[in-house]
Design an enzyme around this catalytic site. Sequence first.
Site, PDB file in Angstrom:
ATOM      1  N   HIS A   1       2.670  12.476 -10.693  1.00  0.00           N
ATOM      2  CA  HIS A   1       1.777  11.816 -10.321  1.00  0.00           C
ATOM      3  C   HIS A   1       1.253  11.359 -11.386  1.00  0.00           C
ATOM      4  CE1 HIS A   1       1.352  15.455  -7.493  1.00  0.00           C
ATOM      5  NE2 HIS A   1       1.190  14.532  -7.068  1.00  0.00           N
TER       6      HIS A   1
ATOM      7  N   ARG B   1      -0.465  -2.446  13.191  1.00  0.00           N
ATOM      8  CA  ARG B   1       1.421  -1.940  13.588  1.00  0.00           C
ATOM      9  C   ARG B   1       0.873  -1.124  14.893  1.00  0.00           C
ATOM     10  NH1 ARG B   1       4.568   1.469   9.695  1.00  0.00           N
ATOM     11  NH2 ARG B   1       3.331   2.998   9.872  1.00  0.00           N
TER      12      ARG B   1
ATOM     13  N   GLU C   1      13.494  -2.369  10.161  1.00  0.00           N
ATOM     14  CA  GLU C   1      13.191  -1.482   9.082  1.00  0.00           C
ATOM     15  C   GLU C   1      13.970  -0.680   9.431  1.00  0.00           C
ATOM     16  OE1 GLU C   1       9.130   0.877   8.644  1.00  0.00           O
ATOM     17  OE2 GLU C   1       9.591   0.343  11.165  1.00  0.00           O
TER      18      GLU C   1
ATOM     19  N   ASP D   1      11.183   2.420   5.343  1.00  0.00           N
ATOM     20  CA  ASP D   1      12.476   2.921   6.504  1.00  0.00           C
ATOM     21  C   ASP D   1      13.583   2.275   6.031  1.00  0.00           C
ATOM     22  OD1 ASP D   1      11.807   5.262   7.741  1.00  0.00           O
ATOM     23  OD2 ASP D   1      10.013   4.059   8.299  1.00  0.00           O
TER      24      ASP D   1
ATOM     25  N   CYS E   1       6.183  -4.987   3.810  1.00  0.00           N
ATOM     26  CA  CYS E   1       4.935  -4.340   3.842  1.00  0.00           C
ATOM     27  C   CYS E   1       5.153  -2.561   3.060  1.00  0.00           C
ATOM     28  CB  CYS E   1       3.871  -4.274   5.233  1.00  0.00           C
ATOM     29  SG  CYS E   1       5.428  -3.684   6.328  1.00  0.00           S
TER      30      CYS E   1
HETATM   31  C1  PEP Z   1       7.784   1.510   6.077  1.00  0.00           C
HETATM   32  O1  PEP Z   1       8.994   1.706   6.493  1.00  0.00           O
HETATM   33  O2  PEP Z   1       8.168   0.332   4.707  1.00  0.00           O
HETATM   34  C2  PEP Z   1       6.968   1.020   6.629  1.00  0.00           C
HETATM   35  C3  PEP Z   1       5.935   0.315   5.678  1.00  0.00           C
HETATM   36  O3  PEP Z   1       6.108   1.660   7.440  1.00  0.00           O
HETATM   37  P1  PEP Z   1       5.535   3.523   6.757  1.00  0.00           P
HETATM   38  O4  PEP Z   1       5.296   3.666   5.786  1.00  0.00           O
HETATM   39  O5  PEP Z   1       4.583   3.195   6.721  1.00  0.00           O
HETATM   40  O6  PEP Z   1       6.867   3.909   7.616  1.00  0.00           O
HETATM   41 MG    MG Z   2       8.189   2.171   8.515  1.00  0.00          MG
END
Ligand code: PEP
Ligand code: MG
Length: 561
Positions: free
Chosen positions: A184, A322, A411, A435, A482
Site C-alpha cells: 500500500h 472495451r 491477453e 491477463d 493497456c
Molecule cells: C489486462 O488484462 O491487462 C487488462 C487491461 O484488462 P483487465 O485488467 O481489465 O482484465
Molecule cells: Mg484483462
Amino acid sequence: MTELRGVGIGQGVAQGPVVRMADALPAPEKTSSTAGTDAERARAREAVAAVAAELMQRGESAGGSAREVLEAQAMIAEDPTLQDEVDARIDDGGTAEWAVYDAFEGFKATLEAVGGYLGERAADLDDIAQRVLAHLRGVAASGVPDPGHPFVLIARDLAPADTALLNLEQVLALVTSDGGPTSHTAILAREKGIVAVVGAADAVSLEDGQTVIVDAAAGTVTTDPSGEQLERATARAAERAAAVDAPPSPGALADGTAIALLANLGKPADAADAVARGAEGVGLFRTEFLFLSSAQAPTIAEQRTGYTELLEAFPGKKVVVRMLDAGADKPLAFLNDAHEENPALGLRGLRSLRASEDILREQLTALAEADAATSADLWVMAPMVATVEETKYFTSLAREYGIRTAGVMVEIPASALLADRVLAHTDFASIGTNDLTQYTMAADRMLGSVANLQDPWHPAVLRLVGEVGVAGARTGKPVGVCGEAAADPLLAIVLVGLGATSLSMAPAALADVRLALSERTLEEARSLAEIALAADDAASARTAAADAVAALSPHQKEKKS
Ligand code: PEP
Ligand code: MG
C-alpha cells in the site's frame, strides 16, 4: 558514500536529512488480568472501535484511494474472526493488551506464510495492532515524526493511515526497509507522487541527521553524498519538477517518435482528471465496471447515456471502449450464471458475450448511438480474444453496427503467437498485460501465493508482446498496451522497444511515463527491449534494463565516474 538498493516508485529524486520513524511500542508481557474477563473484553472492544473510527475519519480527510485503503483497515480492525481470537485469549486470563497483540500476531503470521500480495498486507495489521495498543495504554501511536524541517522519512514500512496524510511540504522522500512494489505504501506513494524507494533492506542502518539522495528512477539511496552529487540531484529534481508541472505535451520519444499516452478509465466521471493530466484520449474504458452490481443487463438507453458522457469529455480524441469483460475476477450476474471450476479459463470475455449475443448487439447499438451524438474518435475492442475466428466474428459484427475502428485485446498467449493472422482481420490490437501475464505464467492474478509469478517483466511475457509488436509493424496496424505494465516508466520504454505504438494507464502514472519516454530514442528503447528479453527471469530483466538506462543517462554516468 554508500549506495543502498531497493525498488524505486516513479522517477523522482530528492535529498535531505534522514529522520527515522519511531520504533513500535514494545510487545506487552503475557500477564494475567486482575480486572476480570468482562472488563478486559470491554476495554478491547472500546479500543478497537475507537481505532476503527479514527481510521475511517482519516480516510475521509484523505479522500481518493487512501479512503478505500483506510476503510478496509477499519474493517480489518473490527473483523469478527479477529475479535473472537482476542476474546479467546482474554477468556484464557490474558489482559486486553496481550490478547490484542497476540491475536494480531497470529493473523499476521498466517498472511506472511501465504506471501505475495497478502504477505505485503501483513504490515498493515502491525499498524492496526499498534494503534489499538497505544489506545489501551493511553499513549500516542507512533506516527510520522515532525522535526520541524523538511526531511527524508525512513521507516520499516509505512501504514496506509500514515502515508495517506503525509505532509508533502515536510516529507521530501520516503524510504522503507520492508514492503514491495505492490504494498500500500508503494501504491499510495505512486498516486501522491512521493519520491520513494521501498524494500531497501539496509535502510535500517541509516541514522537521524545523515544526508541522503533518494533516486527513485535508479532505486537507490546514496548516503553521505559529495557536494557534486548533491548539486546534480538538485538539478535533476528541478528538471523533473519542471517537466511534471509543464503543460502536458503529447507522448514522444527523444527522437520525436510519437507514442500516444492514453488513460485507463472505469467511469465517465474520471475523465476530467485524465484530461487535466494530459491524457491524449482513452486507451481502455472498462465498461463492465459500470454494471458490476447490476442483476439485469443494462438497457441500451442506460448504456448510451454513460458512453455519451465519456465521449463528450474527449472531443476529436481517440477513445477505446472495451466490450463488457465479464468473468473470473469481474463476474457480471447477467452474463456469468453457470458454476465453473476454473472461471479464469471459462466462458468469459468475448466468449460469454457471444453466448448472450443479444447483450453484445445491444452494447454495440448503444456505442454506435453515442458515437453518432459526439465527436470523439470511437474505437471498440473485444476482450479475451483467443482465435482468428473470434477476431473475424467480432470485427464483422462491429462493422454491422457502423463501428469504424474495431479491434481485439491480446491477453491470451494464443492470440499473441498468431498476432499476424489476428491483425490481418481487424483494425488494431491492445495488449492486456495483466491477463497475458496470468495466462503465460499460469499464475492466478487474484492469488497472493503466486503473486511473485505475476510479473510482466518476465521475458516470456515480453517475448509475446514482441510477437504482437512485430505483427503490428508488418501489417501497419496500431498495437497498444493497456495493462498495468504500461504504468511502469522503465517497462514502458521496453514495451515501446518491443513495438507498442501507444500506452494506456492510470492517469496518475502519465507524467512519469511521459518523462521516461522523452529521455530515450527508439533505438535505445529497442536495445533495452533486447536486454530485457535476454534475461532469465523478471527480476533480472528489470535490473538489467535499469542498469542499462543508468549507463545511458548522462547524470547517472557522471555519478558512476
Ligand atoms: C489486462 O488484462 O491487462 C487488462 C487491461 O484488462 P483487465 O485488467 O481489465 O482484465
Ligand atoms: Mg484483462
